[in-house]
Scaffold this motif. Sequence first.
Motif, PDB file in Angstrom:
ATOM      1  N   VAL A  91       0.833  -1.203   0.040  1.00 38.14           N
ATOM      2  CA  VAL A  91      -0.136  -0.003  -0.031  1.00 38.14           C
ATOM      3  C   VAL A  91       0.739   1.376  -0.066  1.00 38.14           C
ATOM      4  O   VAL A  91       1.680   1.232   0.751  1.00 38.14           O
ATOM      5  CB  VAL A  91      -0.987   0.191   1.295  1.00 38.14           C
ATOM      6  CG1 VAL A  91      -1.828   1.048   1.231  1.00 38.14           C
ATOM      7  CG2 VAL A  91      -1.892  -1.208   1.289  1.00 38.14           C
ATOM      8  N   THR A 128       1.220   5.668  -0.768  1.00 35.97           N
ATOM      9  CA  THR A 128       0.373   6.850  -0.887  1.00 35.97           C
ATOM     10  C   THR A 128       0.737   7.574  -2.295  1.00 35.97           C
ATOM     11  O   THR A 128       1.515   6.975  -3.094  1.00 35.97           O
ATOM     12  CB  THR A 128       0.917   8.145   0.088  1.00 35.97           C
ATOM     13  OG1 THR A 128       2.498   8.130  -0.269  1.00 35.97           O
ATOM     14  CG2 THR A 128       0.727   7.659   1.446  1.00 35.97           C
ATOM     15  N   GLN A 147     -13.313   4.807  -5.344  1.00 42.68           N
ATOM     16  CA  GLN A 147     -12.321   4.108  -5.505  1.00 42.68           C
ATOM     17  C   GLN A 147     -12.236   3.703  -7.291  1.00 42.68           C
ATOM     18  O   GLN A 147     -13.226   3.624  -7.568  1.00 42.68           O
ATOM     19  CB  GLN A 147     -12.485   2.570  -4.774  1.00 42.68           C
ATOM     20  CG  GLN A 147     -12.160   2.910  -3.513  1.00 42.68           C
ATOM     21  CD  GLN A 147     -12.346   1.579  -2.524  1.00 42.68           C
ATOM     22  OE1 GLN A 147     -13.180   0.761  -2.923  1.00 42.68           O
ATOM     23  NE2 GLN A 147     -11.430   1.336  -1.407  1.00 42.68           N
ATOM     24  N   GLU A 151      -7.483   4.859  -4.263  1.00 36.78           N
ATOM     25  CA  GLU A 151      -8.286   5.763  -3.617  1.00 36.78           C
ATOM     26  C   GLU A 151      -8.418   6.880  -4.272  1.00 36.78           C
ATOM     27  O   GLU A 151      -7.602   7.429  -5.247  1.00 36.78           O
ATOM     28  CB  GLU A 151      -7.977   6.012  -1.954  1.00 36.78           C
ATOM     29  CG  GLU A 151      -7.761   4.617  -1.472  1.00 36.78           C
ATOM     30  CD  GLU A 151      -8.455   4.249  -0.486  1.00 36.78           C
ATOM     31  OE1 GLU A 151      -9.320   4.948   0.065  1.00 36.78           O
ATOM     32  OE2 GLU A 151      -8.726   2.866  -0.347  1.00 36.78           O
ATOM     33  N   ASP A 179      -7.873   9.709  -3.292  1.00 37.83           N
ATOM     34  CA  ASP A 179      -6.610  10.611  -2.852  1.00 37.83           C
ATOM     35  C   ASP A 179      -5.204  10.057  -3.671  1.00 37.83           C
ATOM     36  O   ASP A 179      -4.284  10.417  -3.273  1.00 37.83           O
ATOM     37  CB  ASP A 179      -6.201  10.876  -1.449  1.00 37.83           C
ATOM     38  CG  ASP A 179      -5.831   9.383  -0.686  1.00 37.83           C
ATOM     39  OD1 ASP A 179      -5.855   8.431  -1.363  1.00 37.83           O
ATOM     40  OD2 ASP A 179      -5.942   9.587   0.579  1.00 37.83           O
ATOM     41  N   GLN A 207      -3.959   6.971  -2.843  1.00 35.19           N
ATOM     42  CA  GLN A 207      -3.350   5.841  -2.355  1.00 35.19           C
ATOM     43  C   GLN A 207      -3.839   4.672  -2.946  1.00 35.19           C
ATOM     44  O   GLN A 207      -5.023   4.606  -3.345  1.00 35.19           O
ATOM     45  CB  GLN A 207      -3.914   5.946  -0.495  1.00 35.19           C
ATOM     46  CG  GLN A 207      -3.229   4.683  -0.064  1.00 35.19           C
ATOM     47  CD  GLN A 207      -3.539   4.960   1.477  1.00 35.19           C
ATOM     48  OE1 GLN A 207      -3.179   5.871   2.141  1.00 35.19           O
ATOM     49  NE2 GLN A 207      -4.031   3.747   2.022  1.00 35.19           N
ATOM     50  N   SER A 211      -3.397   0.242  -3.243  1.00 35.30           N
ATOM     51  CA  SER A 211      -3.257  -1.063  -2.621  1.00 35.30           C
ATOM     52  C   SER A 211      -3.047  -2.094  -3.721  1.00 35.30           C
ATOM     53  O   SER A 211      -4.087  -2.142  -4.501  1.00 35.30           O
ATOM     54  CB  SER A 211      -4.311  -1.648  -1.851  1.00 35.30           C
ATOM     55  OG  SER A 211      -4.623  -0.632  -0.994  1.00 35.30           O
ATOM     56  N   LYS A 231      -1.655   7.763   9.426  1.00 34.76           N
ATOM     57  CA  LYS A 231      -2.860   7.378   8.528  1.00 34.76           C
ATOM     58  C   LYS A 231      -3.205   5.882   8.965  1.00 34.76           C
ATOM     59  O   LYS A 231      -2.560   5.122   9.615  1.00 34.76           O
ATOM     60  CB  LYS A 231      -2.112   7.164   7.037  1.00 34.76           C
ATOM     61  CG  LYS A 231      -3.215   7.095   6.051  1.00 34.76           C
ATOM     62  CD  LYS A 231      -2.581   6.870   4.775  1.00 34.76           C
ATOM     63  CE  LYS A 231      -2.046   7.962   3.892  1.00 34.76           C
ATOM     64  NZ  LYS A 231      -3.285   8.762   3.468  1.00 34.76           N
ATOM     65  N   LEU A 260      -7.166  -4.430   4.422  1.00 32.02           N
ATOM     66  CA  LEU A 260      -6.937  -4.276   2.798  1.00 32.02           C
ATOM     67  C   LEU A 260      -6.765  -3.026   2.389  1.00 32.02           C
ATOM     68  O   LEU A 260      -6.550  -2.732   1.110  1.00 32.02           O
ATOM     69  CB  LEU A 260      -8.518  -4.372   2.469  1.00 32.02           C
ATOM     70  CG  LEU A 260      -9.248  -5.699   2.811  1.00 32.02           C
ATOM     71  CD1 LEU A 260     -10.397  -5.995   2.294  1.00 32.02           C
ATOM     72  CD2 LEU A 260      -8.295  -7.090   2.780  1.00 32.02           C
ATOM     73  N   GLY A 261      -5.989  -2.193   3.299  1.00 32.08           N
ATOM     74  CA  GLY A 261      -5.407  -0.975   2.508  1.00 32.08           C
ATOM     75  C   GLY A 261      -6.252   0.152   2.221  1.00 32.08           C
ATOM     76  O   GLY A 261      -5.685   1.332   2.020  1.00 32.08           O
ATOM     77  N   THR A 308      -8.370   3.631   3.415  1.00 35.87           N
ATOM     78  CA  THR A 308      -7.944   4.561   4.423  1.00 35.87           C
ATOM     79  C   THR A 308      -9.388   4.776   5.191  1.00 35.87           C
ATOM     80  O   THR A 308     -10.332   4.857   4.710  1.00 35.87           O
ATOM     81  CB  THR A 308      -7.469   5.982   3.848  1.00 35.87           C
ATOM     82  OG1 THR A 308      -6.399   5.675   3.300  1.00 35.87           O
ATOM     83  CG2 THR A 308      -7.289   7.242   4.983  1.00 35.87           C
TER      84      THR A 308
END
Lengths: 180, 183
Positions: free
Chosen positions: A24, A26, A123, A142, A144, A146, A148, B60, B65-66, B68
């Motif tokens: 994961v 950023t 997402q 995500e 922002d 981020q 995974s 954070k 599962l990652g 946020t």
Amino acid sequence: DAKDTLQQRLAKMDGFYAQFKQTVKTADNQLVQEGKGEIWLTRPYYFNWLMTEPDETEIISDGETVWVYTPMVEQVTATWFKDIVDNRFLLLLTDNESQVWNNYQVNRRQDQFDLIPTDDSSQRFVITILPTGMISNFTIVEEDGQNSFYDLSHQKMGAVDAKKFQFTVPANVTLDDQRQ
Amino acid sequence: CTTKTQLSGTPEENWQSRQVELQAITSFQVNGSLAYLSDKTKQYARFFVSQTSVSDYEIKLTTPLGSTVMTLVSKPNMAWAIDKDGNQFSGANMEQILYQLTEMNIPLTSLHQWLIGLSNNPEQDQLDSSGRLRQTQFSQDGVNWQLKIDRYMSSNKNLSLPAQLELMHRDEIIRLKMNSWTL
């Protein structure tokens, strides 16, 4: 079009198993989290997502309820499948009929499919899946930025024992039941 | 260059030189997992802490599962939190915001000390055989916390830092397991 091709490939995957390595990061590439584990899937809606590193966490969907068991806090959280935070991707992965598909546009580059949300949901997903239905990796991105990344290995296609998707709350573990 | 911690001295001597090295740390990044147990609530999350200076850090919290769950940002004179839907909550201090949002009471003001294995309470310090902090007590905003550091791990600057620690106060237990440190 790309969406049909992706759905045809996903449909070939009635049962699936893989080990994964999770990374994961950023948006500016800082490592937020790393993990390892295994995943079993049976379409639609059934999955067993076992994180083994850094801690054990079991996330099991019996088709209706998602059980999240974390031994480190001796607790199980139960939530309806449709309400779980990470469920969009799992819905897409396990059910071609789900109306979540209507919120996604699909772009394709060979075996890589980008699922871009058309509504304001956060997402975005990227999945690399072969014509046979074999998945090699997927990424959850995500809003922002981020992301995974799940790198799969030891993949196996075919029926998965239904017991893998049943869950009973272990003794002296608290049940945090969020199914209103 | 920083003094290399020679393990030849007594634990107390090693602790003195180790404290100098630890106090020199202003910025670091660490990720791991957090378990919070109290009579009121039990919570688990993965965390990523990125500190650039004592009063300038970000935490954070993510699901296994990652995705946020929450981002907490602390600046010298204000703090705010952003939840997974992008809603922003601001306030004077991070602990208050975290408690309001999650019912977790974590002594974040002194995070930069206990997280790296430093203490401000010499009489209570108990050391391990290598002169690293094993246990201590500290008070923050009038609350007495007990700190236990069960395991250490190496960081990228061959300075060992906590791998597993516990903070206890009455019925509250905060258990942190660290995966990787970057100084």
